[in-house]
Design an enzyme around this catalytic site. Structure first.
Site, PDB file in Angstrom:
ATOM      1  N   LYS A  86      27.691   2.837  -8.157  1.00  0.00           N
ATOM      2  CA  LYS A  86      27.394   3.486  -9.444  1.00  0.00           C
ATOM      3  C   LYS A  86      28.227   2.858 -10.557  1.00  0.00           C
ATOM      4  O   LYS A  86      27.722   2.589 -11.650  1.00  0.00           O
ATOM      5  CB  LYS A  86      27.650   5.000  -9.341  1.00  0.00           C
ATOM      6  CG  LYS A  86      26.587   5.701  -8.502  1.00  0.00           C
ATOM      7  CD  LYS A  86      26.917   7.145  -8.155  1.00  0.00           C
ATOM      8  CE  LYS A  86      25.868   7.695  -7.192  1.00  0.00           C
ATOM      9  NZ  LYS A  86      26.088   9.086  -6.798  1.00  0.00           N
TER      10      LYS A  86
ATOM     11  N   GLN B 218      30.709  13.240  -6.910  1.00  0.00           N
ATOM     12  CA  GLN B 218      30.041  12.689  -5.726  1.00  0.00           C
ATOM     13  C   GLN B 218      30.002  13.745  -4.615  1.00  0.00           C
ATOM     14  O   GLN B 218      31.013  14.379  -4.306  1.00  0.00           O
ATOM     15  CB  GLN B 218      30.771  11.421  -5.247  1.00  0.00           C
ATOM     16  CG  GLN B 218      30.075  10.688  -4.127  1.00  0.00           C
ATOM     17  CD  GLN B 218      28.675  10.184  -4.486  1.00  0.00           C
ATOM     18  OE1 GLN B 218      28.389   9.889  -5.632  1.00  0.00           O
ATOM     19  NE2 GLN B 218      27.801  10.091  -3.513  1.00  0.00           N
TER      20      GLN B 218
ATOM     21  N   ASP C  28      23.339  14.233 -13.010  1.00  0.00           N
ATOM     22  CA  ASP C  28      22.769  14.354 -11.668  1.00  0.00           C
ATOM     23  C   ASP C  28      21.630  15.368 -11.642  1.00  0.00           C
ATOM     24  O   ASP C  28      20.884  15.433 -10.662  1.00  0.00           O
ATOM     25  CB  ASP C  28      23.856  14.818 -10.677  1.00  0.00           C
ATOM     26  CG  ASP C  28      24.353  13.694  -9.794  1.00  0.00           C
ATOM     27  OD1 ASP C  28      23.570  12.762  -9.527  1.00  0.00           O
ATOM     28  OD2 ASP C  28      25.518  13.759  -9.365  1.00  0.00           O
TER      29      ASP C  28
HETATM   30  N1  GUN Z   1      25.437  12.217  -2.711  1.00  0.00           N
HETATM   31  C1  GUN Z   1      24.268  11.716  -2.238  1.00  0.00           C
HETATM   32  N2  GUN Z   1      23.400  11.528  -3.249  1.00  0.00           N
HETATM   33  C2  GUN Z   1      24.029  11.914  -4.377  1.00  0.00           C
HETATM   34  C3  GUN Z   1      23.652  11.936  -5.751  1.00  0.00           C
HETATM   35  O1  GUN Z   1      22.543  11.577  -6.157  1.00  0.00           O
HETATM   36  N3  GUN Z   1      24.604  12.396  -6.600  1.00  0.00           N
HETATM   37  C4  GUN Z   1      25.829  12.816  -6.185  1.00  0.00           C
HETATM   38  N4  GUN Z   1      26.669  13.281  -7.106  1.00  0.00           N
HETATM   39  N5  GUN Z   1      26.201  12.814  -4.926  1.00  0.00           N
HETATM   40  C5  GUN Z   1      25.306  12.359  -4.035  1.00  0.00           C
END
Ligand code: GUN
Length: 282
Positions: A51, A95, A118
């Site tokens: 990311k 996350q 998100d």
């Molecule tokens: N863990 C797995 N997929 C995601 C996501 O799209 N966002 C976040 N914050 N954590 C995740």
């Protein structure tokens, strides 16, 4: 045919990079994403690294905050509150999954709607359910882009989603419903799952079990999207028995190179949208 998320994502990333140049000219700052990670789960660390790299690629600022497992929840909440107040921060991402003992809902509730890139907040999920989408969760949004890239009409199709997580399965089902599909959600307690999947024109699999979907479960000509990311003998594999299902599907997404890159491009898209919306509010 393969649906290569990597290629679909590349176009989005190129567009975002161009728009970022314009954004910076207009507002004398870069869109900024803040990422919080708690604990040392290697998969989560990889996702966060990807990311942050994505931010670099399009010219965003990124801030990353790493906390050891066991850090008091209050300390993480205080950081979110600080980032919520910071005018230069457009998106806040925690996350997931958090290590055991943390109250995910309580922590996420401190992210203001306008910075919830998100799309996990109750109000963003609620708006999606009402078919008034604001920020939509990145993975399901990426899957919709992949489906649209096939050019196949979604209206009236039978769509089956395997998995009912708040992050993927539920918002995915809502997006497909909003696209006029007839949607069935299967999950770990579903009895005789094949009776549903065999009827699916569109099958989205997000259950987190390697080779869970076998060829006998799939309708001829179905579109199959594999959201799974499992590590087997050091190799990344999805939730679908790719070699065999590929022979039956009209379109199928591989792992890796499928949904993963789409998720990141959608996160960058959501962050840019958030940055623009916040500037236009002021
Ligand atoms: N863990 C797995 N997929 C995601 C996501 O799209 N966002 C976040 N914050 N954590 C995740």
């Amino acid at each position: 045919m393969l649906i290569l998320g990597k290629e679909v994502a590349a176009k989005t990333i190129e567009d975002i990079a161009k728009e970022t140049v314009e954004f910076e000219k207009a507002y004398s700052r870069k869109p900024t994403l803040a990422v919080i990670i708690v604990g040392e789960d290697p998969a989560s660390q990889t996702y966060v690294r990807n990311k942050i790299n994505g931010c670099k690629q399009v010219g965003f600022n990124s801030l990353s905050f790493e906390y050891a497992d066991g850090t008091p929840q209050e300390q993480i909440v205080d950081k979110i509150k600080e980032l919520a107040e910071d005018k230069n921060v457009d998106g806040i991402l925690v996350q997931l999954p958090l290590p055991k003992g943390y109250d995910t809902e309580k922590i996420l509730a401190n992210i203001p709607d306008s910075k919830d890139v998100d799309g996990f907040n109750a109000s963003n999920i609620g708006c999606l359910c009402l078919n008034r989408p604001r920020t939509v969760s990145c993975t399901p949004l990426g899957v919709m882009h992949m489906l649209k890239s096939t050019g196949v009409e979604l209206r009236g199709k039978n769509a089956v989603v395997i998995g009912r997580s708040n992050t993927v399965g539920k918002p995915m089902a809502m997006l497909l419903l909003n696209a006029d599909c007839t949607v069935t959600v299967c999950h770990s307690k579903t009895a005789n799952m094949s009776q549903f999947t065999k009827n699916a024109d569109i099958l989205v699999v997000a259950i987190g079990k390697p080779k869970f979907v076998t060829a006998d479960m799939v309708k001829d000509g179905a579109i199959v999207i594999d959201v799974g990311i499992n590590r087997v003998d050091g190799k990344l594999v999805g939730d679908v028995d790719f070699e065999n299902v590929e022979k039956k599907a009209s379109y199928i997404s591989p792992v890796p190179g499928g949904v993963g890159p789409m998720t990141i491009s959608m996160l960058l898209f959501n962050t840019l949208m958030s940055a623009k919306a916040r500037e236009n509010e002021q």
